[in-house]
Design an enzyme around this catalytic site. Structure first.
Site, mmCIF file in Angstrom:
data_model
loop_
_atom_site.group_PDB
_atom_site.id
_atom_site.type_symbol
_atom_site.label_atom_id
_atom_site.label_comp_id
_atom_site.label_asym_id
_atom_site.label_seq_id
_atom_site.Cartn_x
_atom_site.Cartn_y
_atom_site.Cartn_z
ATOM 1 N N ASN A 275 2.224 -1.032 10.802
ATOM 2 C CA ASN A 275 1.117 -1.181 9.851
ATOM 3 C C ASN A 275 0.581 -2.611 9.778
ATOM 4 O OD1 ASN A 275 1.070 1.538 9.446
ATOM 5 N ND2 ASN A 275 2.208 1.495 7.515
ATOM 6 N N ARG B 168 -5.883 6.290 11.583
ATOM 7 C CA ARG B 168 -6.337 5.889 10.255
ATOM 8 C C ARG B 168 -6.848 4.449 10.281
ATOM 9 N NH1 ARG B 168 -8.014 7.608 5.545
ATOM 10 N NH2 ARG B 168 -7.489 6.198 3.865
ATOM 11 N N CYS C 183 -2.689 10.599 9.565
ATOM 12 C CA CYS C 183 -1.875 11.686 9.016
ATOM 13 C C CYS C 183 -2.575 12.356 7.841
ATOM 14 C CB CYS C 183 -0.531 11.144 8.545
ATOM 15 S SG CYS C 183 0.463 10.442 9.864
ATOM 16 N N PRO D 259 -9.295 8.733 0.411
ATOM 17 C CA PRO D 259 -10.640 8.156 0.391
ATOM 18 C C PRO D 259 -10.634 6.683 0.783
ATOM 19 C CG PRO D 259 -9.803 8.424 -1.853
ATOM 20 C CD PRO D 259 -8.765 9.000 -0.942
ATOM 21 N N ILE D 260 -11.815 6.146 1.133
ATOM 22 C CA ILE D 260 -11.920 4.709 1.424
ATOM 23 C C ILE D 260 -12.963 4.064 0.509
ATOM 24 C CG2 ILE D 260 -11.049 4.781 3.814
ATOM 25 C CD1 ILE D 260 -14.017 4.595 4.717
ATOM 26 N N ASP D 261 -13.105 4.645 -0.686
ATOM 27 C CA ASP D 261 -14.115 4.132 -1.619
ATOM 28 C C ASP D 261 -13.866 2.674 -2.004
ATOM 29 O OD1 ASP D 261 -11.853 5.553 -2.894
ATOM 30 O OD2 ASP D 261 -12.707 4.764 -4.751
ATOM 31 N N GLN D 262 -12.626 2.251 -2.088
ATOM 32 C CA GLN D 262 -12.337 0.864 -2.493
ATOM 33 C C GLN D 262 -12.697 -0.124 -1.377
ATOM 34 O OE1 GLN D 262 -11.426 0.142 -5.774
ATOM 35 N NE2 GLN D 262 -11.951 2.315 -5.839
ATOM 36 N N ASP E 55 6.304 5.842 2.668
ATOM 37 C CA ASP E 55 6.579 6.113 4.089
ATOM 38 C C ASP E 55 8.053 6.422 4.358
ATOM 39 O OD1 ASP E 55 3.921 5.606 4.468
ATOM 40 O OD2 ASP E 55 4.214 3.561 5.187
ATOM 41 N N ILE F 280 1.995 8.242 -4.615
ATOM 42 C CA ILE F 280 0.920 7.659 -3.794
ATOM 43 C C ILE F 280 0.095 8.765 -3.130
ATOM 44 C CG2 ILE F 280 0.364 6.014 -1.919
ATOM 45 C CD1 ILE F 280 1.944 4.604 -4.115
ATOM 46 N N ARG G 229 2.962 7.925 17.588
ATOM 47 C CA ARG G 229 1.999 6.992 16.977
ATOM 48 C C ARG G 229 2.707 5.827 16.297
ATOM 49 N NH1 ARG G 229 -0.800 9.287 12.645
ATOM 50 N NH2 ARG G 229 -1.300 7.102 12.404
HETATM 51 N N1 EPU Z 1 -6.933 5.083 -2.137
HETATM 52 C C1 EPU Z 1 -8.099 5.371 -2.799
HETATM 53 N N2 EPU Z 1 -9.247 4.737 -2.384
HETATM 54 C C2 EPU Z 1 -9.243 3.841 -1.365
HETATM 55 C C3 EPU Z 1 -8.034 3.548 -0.704
HETATM 56 C C4 EPU Z 1 -6.889 4.193 -1.113
HETATM 57 O O1 EPU Z 1 -8.133 6.185 -3.712
HETATM 58 O O2 EPU Z 1 -10.310 3.310 -1.050
HETATM 59 C C5 EPU Z 1 -5.673 5.733 -2.567
HETATM 60 C C6 EPU Z 1 -5.071 6.590 -1.457
HETATM 61 O O3 EPU Z 1 -5.614 7.881 -1.437
HETATM 62 C C7 EPU Z 1 -3.602 6.567 -1.818
HETATM 63 C C8 EPU Z 1 -3.401 5.185 -2.413
HETATM 64 O O4 EPU Z 1 -4.704 4.735 -2.789
HETATM 65 O O5 EPU Z 1 -3.340 7.525 -2.814
HETATM 66 C C9 EPU Z 1 -2.784 4.152 -1.496
HETATM 67 O O6 EPU Z 1 -3.490 4.122 -0.269
HETATM 68 P P1 EPU Z 1 -3.568 2.825 0.650
HETATM 69 O O7 EPU Z 1 -4.979 2.467 0.824
HETATM 70 O O8 EPU Z 1 -2.622 1.790 0.148
HETATM 71 O O9 EPU Z 1 -3.029 3.417 2.001
HETATM 72 P P2 EPU Z 1 -3.548 3.097 3.441
HETATM 73 O O10 EPU Z 1 -3.931 1.678 3.540
HETATM 74 O O11 EPU Z 1 -4.526 4.116 3.890
HETATM 75 C C10 EPU Z 1 -1.249 2.303 4.350
HETATM 76 C C11 EPU Z 1 -0.369 2.705 5.490
HETATM 77 C C12 EPU Z 1 0.301 4.020 5.178
HETATM 78 C C13 EPU Z 1 1.074 3.908 3.880
HETATM 79 C C14 EPU Z 1 0.156 3.416 2.761
HETATM 80 C C15 EPU Z 1 0.878 3.167 1.455
HETATM 81 C C16 EPU Z 1 -1.556 1.772 7.354
HETATM 82 C C17 EPU Z 1 -2.372 1.999 8.566
HETATM 83 N N3 EPU Z 1 -1.188 2.844 6.689
HETATM 84 O O12 EPU Z 1 -2.233 3.335 4.257
HETATM 85 O O13 EPU Z 1 1.195 4.266 6.241
HETATM 86 O O14 EPU Z 1 1.610 5.157 3.548
HETATM 87 O O15 EPU Z 1 -0.489 2.192 3.146
HETATM 88 O O16 EPU Z 1 1.848 2.207 1.616
HETATM 89 O O17 EPU Z 1 -1.217 0.640 7.029
HETATM 90 C C18 EPU Z 1 2.563 5.540 7.651
HETATM 91 O O18 EPU Z 1 2.894 4.457 8.184
HETATM 92 O O19 EPU Z 1 3.138 6.641 7.874
HETATM 93 C C19 EPU Z 1 1.461 5.531 6.702
HETATM 94 C C20 EPU Z 1 0.833 6.634 6.314
#
Ligand code: EPU
Length: 428
Positions: free
Chosen positions: A23, A92, A116, A122-125, A304, A326, A396
């Protein structure tokens, strides 16, 4: 297409060396786009996500050399080529191309990310952050279009603590004009790693690893050399492997501080753990008692590792509960564990595990990366042979999984799937 075969019940012993953090890697590689001269990242994991990002950097005109886990990217000839489809959909972390390309070129077109399926992601933030910096963002037919005449520093409060949004905003802000402040930022070690690379490239970032990050934009970034941090999730997975089937397993190349929540929980279960500077020893446990787990943002228990730990809890005495705060749907491994004789039910965001049970080998399917790890751990504990399909998910994120486990004395191998099996899979 291959499947994984595991003959369970062999005691594991020895040393396993942890690879660079997936990550981090998936953010460090896009971050190289922001420089004007070559950047070298040392110690990358040998996983398909890294390979795909390398291909994507080449698609936009980068020159990339990747040998022996070290990657040198010359970003000087890159252009803001639209990437609405193709490989971006496979992972992702392709969303980091948005922040990096916006930061360097002030425009980008990137397909919505894959990865996954763990419930809504979402990516709204991320978008809120890009807009605050002055970008116009639209979603057209499954691709995000970003464009800014100029990026200007801003104060951005994240409504949800997000690893991806924190890093993506950092990537876009390092070359913006003026100061950006990210409030309610995520604090994961991977964020510090990305901030360290960017700082070595000439960026001005303070507070990475806390919930307020301050970035003073600079005009240009230059090349540098950076060594990636070890993968805390891979390390945690092997710690759980050691607890599940080990007779003394030493995890090498790890930052024990990154794994404090797991270490505490394993100790609570009765597993003997010793930590050294960059190693963790996991001793054998005769009897284990169950625990409750609630996943939280760092430094809480990582989501994770929730799935791998669930497999271990089938061996523990009592009724344990795993709650994922989460992701709402990170429980696809549970049905598969049930096929292996586990006594688990899912209620809302929790899995309730009754143990101990002796798992039995079965044909199971990995639906996502950490579900795959959970099934491998279950297979190592089970009586008989377990067949795991969905290997592409495991590939992956786990570098040389088969070699590393065989090195500890496991009996695990990859096998080509037959035509009939492929047909069955297609129709399932
Ligand atoms: N979320 C929102 N809006 C956003 C972004 C996130 O609502 O704009 C929510 C997500 O839906 C979730 C929470 O916030 O409920 C946390 O999401 P986060 O953005 O922190 O996750 P991510 O950046 O998409 C990374 C890792 C994940 C890991 C999470 C949490 C990467 C590429 N992925 O995902 O890793 O589970 O942080 O620690 O860095 C894995 O390695 O298996 C994996 C899924």
């Amino acid at each position: 297409m291959e499947k994984l075969m595991i003959a369970g019940g062999y005691p594991l012993k020895g040393t396993v060396r942890i690879s660079g953090a997936k990550n981090s890697a998936v953010a460090l590689i896009p971050a190289t786009i922001l420089a004007e001269s070559p950047v070298t990242i040392e110690g990358l994991p040998d996983i398909s996500d890294v390979q795909i990002l390398k291909d994507l950097l080449e698609e936009i005109g980068g020159t990339v050399e990747f040998t022996d886990n070290d990657m040198t990217v010359d970003p000087s000839s890159m252009i803001s080529m639209p990437l609405p489809n193709g490989k971006v959909k496979k992972l992702r972390a392709s969303y980091y191309l948005m922040g990096a390309m916006l930061g360097r070129f002030k425009k980008a077109v990137i397909g919505l990310p894959g990865g996954c399926h763990l419930g809504p992601r979402p990516i709204d933030q991320h978008i809120k952050g890009f807009e605050a910096l002055g970008a116009r963002v639209t979603n057209e037919q499954g691709a995000i279009y970003l464009r800014a005449d100029e990026l200007r520093g801003a104060r951005i409060y994240l409504d949800v603590v997000s690893v991806g949004a924190t890093i993506n905003i950092m990537l876009a802000a390092v070359r913006a004009k003026g100061r950006t402040i990210i409030e309610n930022a995520a604090k994961e070690p991977e964020i510090i790693d990305v901030a360290t690379l960017l700082t070595n490239m000439g960026a001005k970032i303070k507070g990475a690893g806390t919930d307020v990050i301050r970035i003073d934009g600079v005009d240009n970034l230059h090349g540098c050399q950076h060594t990636i941090i070890p993968d805390r999730i891979e390390a945690g997975t092997y710690m759980i492997v050691g607890a599940a089937a080990g007779e003394g397993v030493l995890i090498d190349n790890v930052i024990p501080h990154h794994l404090e929540s797991l270490i505490a929980k394993l100790r609570e279960m009765g597993v003997q753990i010793e930590t050294k500077d960059d190693q963790v020893f996991v001793g054998p446990a005769e009897k284990m008692k169950t625990v409750d787990i609630k996943t939280l943002v760092y430094p809480g228990f990582p989501t994770d590792l929730q799935q791998p730990l669930t497999s271990l809890l089938t061996r523990a005495e009592g009724t344990g509960m795993v709650t994922d705060t989460i992701y709402s749907a990170r429980f696809k491994h549970i049905d598969e564990l049930r096929r292996m004789n586990a006594n688990i039910k899912v209620e809302g965001r929790s899995a309730i595990i009754n143990g101990p049970v002796q798992l039995q080998g079965a044909k199971v399917k990995a639906s996502d990366l950490r579900a795959g790890a959970a099934l491998v751990i279950a297979g190592l504990m089970a009586e008989g042979v377990t067949e795991v399909t969905g290997l592409e998910h495991i590939d992956r994120g786990y570098s040389h999984l088969v070699e590393k486990l065989n090195g500890l004395g496991a009996t695990i191998w990859r096998e080509e799937m037959s035509k009939e099996e492929l047909e069955q899979m297609k129709n399932a």
